[in-house]
Structure formats: C-alpha cells, structure tokens
Design an enzyme around this catalytic site. Structure first.
Site, short mmCIF file in Angstrom:
data_model
loop_
_atom_site.label_atom_id
_atom_site.label_comp_id
_atom_site.label_asym_id
_atom_site.label_seq_id
_atom_site.Cartn_x
_atom_site.Cartn_y
_atom_site.Cartn_z
N ASP A 189 21.05 -39.33 -18.28
CA ASP A 189 21.78 -38.71 -17.20
C ASP A 189 22.50 -39.65 -16.49
O ASP A 189 22.56 -40.92 -17.06
CB ASP A 189 20.46 -38.25 -16.08
N GLY B 182 19.39 -34.65 -18.29
CA GLY B 182 17.92 -34.21 -18.09
C GLY B 182 17.32 -34.23 -16.63
O GLY B 182 16.21 -33.96 -16.44
N HIS C 281 26.36 -24.78 -17.92
CA HIS C 281 27.07 -23.87 -17.00
C HIS C 281 27.59 -24.93 -15.96
O HIS C 281 28.28 -24.31 -15.01
CB HIS C 281 25.57 -22.95 -16.47
#
Ligand SMILES: C[S@@+](CC[C@H](N)C(=O)[O-])C[C@H]1O[C@@H](n2cnc3c(N)ncnc32)[C@H](O)[C@@H]1O
Length: 428
Positions: A272, A250, A308
């Site tokens: 994270d 995040g 991604h």
C-alpha cells in the site's frame, strides 16, 4: 428464525437472518417492489422534487453523526430525550436540531415519541459508536478507533462524499476536465480546491481525522454483508504450503488478516502507500505477530476493492504491471461490486458464473431500489476518485487488454464482494 423488530438496536446477531441467501433475496424483492409501487402512485413532480431535495437527508444524517446525537440518546435511555438535552453536548441550537432530527424521523431514522422528544430505532442505532459522549468529546480525533466502522462510513459519505457530490455537474460539464481519466481532476478536487488526487489529499496536514476515518469506514461497509465473504468463491485451501498472496492496495491488510486466520498455510504481502503500511504493521503485530513476510513469486494477486478506485487508463496500468510480475500459475483475484445494467443484458453470455437470476416482472432486471447502493457507490467513486464500479463485461475487457483471461466469476449480493478470477492469458 426471528426477523429483527424496527425498535431493537442493531447487533451482529440481529442481522444474522438476512445473511441467509434466501432471506436476503426475499428482502431484495420486497424492497424493489415497494419502491416501484411508491414511484407508480406518487405524483411524478413530487417524486422528482423529493429526489432533488434528498441531499437534505444526507446532510442531516451527517450533522447528527458529527454532533454525537446517537450516543447522547443511548445514554438517555429507552424513553429518549428532549432536544434541549440532546443539543447540550454539541452546542447546536435545539430548535434547529429538532428539525434535523424530524426529517430523519420522518424517514424512519429515530422516532419522535412526543413533540421534540426523540428516541432510537434500529436504523438510528447504527449511528452509535458505542462510546460515551464524554469520551468522544475528550478525544474527538479517536472517535472511530475500535468501532465497527459504520459511523465512520456515514461521516465519510456525508462529509467529503456529499461535498464532492455537489460538484458532479461541474465535473461533468467543465470542458477542461469533462473527459479526464486523471485521479486529481474530480468533483472532490473542485469541491476542496485542490490539485491533489484523493489519496494525496487524505494525507495532507489537517486531514488526519478524515484519513483515519476513511480506513475505518472501509471496514464498516463490510458489516452489511457476510463477514467472511473473502473466504468464498476462491479455492484458498488448494494453494500450496507457503503460497504468497499479494494484497495489492491492501490498506491495513484486513482481508489478508481474515485469510490468515482461516488458512495458516498461506503467506501474505500487504502492499500500500507508505503511510498506510505504517498503520498495517501495528495492526498485524497486534493480532498475528510474525505472520507477514515479504516474498516474491506471488501465487495470488488480490485486488480487493481496488480497481473501482481507478479510471480505465489507470486500471490498465495496474493490471499490466501485475501481468508483468506474474508467474505462469499466478491467479489474479479481483474483488469488487459487479454492476448490472438496469435492463436485460446478453453481454454476459460466455462469462462463467455471471448468469443473473430472473426476477418477477415488472420489477427492474437489476432489482431497482434494492440494488441502488451499488449505483450510489459508482457515482461516488466517480466524484471522489475518477473511479468506477464496473459491469462483468467491463472487467473482462480490462483483463483481456492486459494479458489476463477470465476463468470464473463468483457473483455476490454483498456489497463489493463479487469475485473475478483470472489467469495469465497464454497459460490458461
Ligand atoms: C478502497 S481501499 C481498499 C483497501 C483494502 N484492499 C480493503 O479492501 O480493505 C484502496 C487502498 O488502495 C491504496 N492505494 C491508493 N493508491 C495506492 C498506490 N499508488 N499504491 C498502493 N496502494 C495504493 C489506499 O491507500 C487504500 O488502502
């Protein structure tokens, strides 16, 4: 409704018109048609040569951003300034700076109002952090803190992005790494001669400015689309009281922040890397103290521009781990760009929500130039992370391999804002 003039500086208000879907679509058709016309009438040799030398534009933009030219021009006022004056703050040779500015002005970024005298236009105003040159020079490390992030994005793209891009051919053709799925076998690792992956490289001593700039740049790109894109396409309201949203990777939790500000019944876990979580604690304590609590039993796993960053092998690991941790009613929410092919595509059949609108012929089915940023991002993801922007079918396949079933796709023209919603396979 007023469409902004090319001579007025950018502001959130000036861009309001294009946030309306019909205006946005009309603009996309115009851009697509105009570029297709250019490529039709220009000599093909000149077209290909223009592309092969296009890095000079990115490089010039990066130099101008690093030299605080936009801030100097704002301070000079609407009549602009001579390069001798603009160059003073950065100690660049004025005659070299003039050439860098001229190639940009020739491409509608800045205006050369008299020989060697330049001023802003709407596009160049995006290069302005809003800070004074004096303040930036006094504290260069803090240049992007408190800004909207678009200048951080330009510096990111024209520094590590451009440098890594220069090694794309080496990455693709070097037999040792050509087929690698590893995040540390990339064009970036070749360009910076490192064995680290991008995340580890950013956390290296000496890269503090780049790491912070990267985080701020992530916010900058979101300015190009609707501010509250995360609120749409998923029924946040229907989640029960105290439902836990796990913001996987995040960052500082800016998506969770937007959700928390709009849906007070939700709770958040921002996950994270350790160094990023330290920044996240500051970010949250400053704006919504006490709102984030660590809990189990996720109602939603939110992956906002995460997949991604990773090759298929790594996405499979991430999605498998989440599937193992999922309860039967957990929702998986993948937010990323969804990349269309440049041709007609019947592979979309059977995926709810991804029907593509038909565009007038002879425009390309993906709208060509108006969609080009998606494909730039795809190649940049490859060069920096060994990552990938994916087609809807590719996302669906990754989900199916890892025990998730796609229930809905919510396409969005905004960059990185399409949503794919999944549920654990056998409970759908
Ligand atoms: C493209 S950013 C997206 C941040 C955030 N989701 C957003 O959209 O604003 C990717 C994030 O993944 C984090 N990340 C990278 N490797 C990770 C890991 N192994 N575990 C957790 N987070 C990681 C990075 O630190 C970064 O914050």
């Amino acid at each position: 409704m007023e469409f902004p003039s090319p001579h007025t500086p950018i502001s959130l208000e000036s861009e309001a018109a294009r946030m309306q879907p019909e205006v946005d679509r009309a603009c996309a058709l115009i851009i697509s048609a105009a570029y297709q016309l250019i490529t039709s009438v220009r000599s093909p040799i000149l077209s290909i040569t223009a592309v092969s030398t296009q890095h000079t534009l990115s490089a010039s933009l990066g130099a101008v951003a690093a030299a605080n030219v936009a801030e100097a021009l704002r301070e000079a006022g609407p009549k602009g300034a001579h390069v001798n004056e603009i160059a003073r703050a950065s100690n660049i040779d004025p005659s070299k700076l003039a050439r860098v500015l001229r190639v940009l002005a020739t491409n509608h970024i800045f205006v050369e109002v008299a020989p060697d005298v330049f001023t802003h236009n709407r596009i160049s105003s995006c290069l302005d952090t809003g800070k004074s040159v004096k303040d930036i020079l006094a504290n260069p490390e803090a240049k992007h803190i408190g800004t909207l992030g678009q200048v951080a994005g330009v510096e990111y793209g024209t520094d590590e992005g451009l440098k890594a891009g220069g090694y794309l051919r080496d990455m693709l053709l070097d037999p040792k790494i050509a087929k690698s799925q590893e995040p540390n076998e990339t064009a970036l690792s070749l360009a910076f001669n490192t064995k680290l992956d991008a995340w580890e490289w950013y956390e290296q001593k000496g890269n503090e400015y780049r790491l912070q700039r990267f985080g701020i740049a992530l916010e900058g790109i979101k300015q190009a689309g609707p501010r509250n894109a995360i609120l749409e396409g998923f029924d946040w309201k229907s989640l029960k009281q105290d439902a836990v949203v796990v913001d996987v990777g995040g960052g500082v939790g800016s998506q969770s922040m937007r959700l928390a500000q709009n849906f007070s019944h939700l709770r958040f876990v921002v996950q994270d890397r350790e160094q990023i979580v330290k920044d996240a604690v500051e970010f949250w304590n400053g704006q919504l103290p006490g709102a984030v609590k660590s809990q189990k039993n996720a109602s939603v796993f939110l992956l906002h521009t995460i997949l991604h960053d990773w090759s298929d092998d790594y996405c499979i690991q991430i999605l498998r781990h989440l599937r193992d941790a999922a309860a039967p009613d957990t929702r998986l929410l993948i937010v990323d760009s969804l990349l269309p092919y440049a041709c007609e595509d019947d592979s979309l059949e059977g995926i709810a929500g991804v029907e593509r609108p038909a565009h007038p012929k002879p425009l390309l089915p993906n709208l060509g130039h108006s969609a080009t940023l998606l494909y730039h991002a795809d190649v940049q993801m490859m060069t920096i992370f060994n990552g990938k922007e994916r087609t809807p079918k590719q996302v669906k396949e990754l989900m199916e391999q890892t025990g998730w079933k796609v229930v809905q796709v919510h396409p969005s023209p905004a960059f990185g804002s399409a949503k794919v919603i999944g549920v654990p396979e056998n409970t759908a």
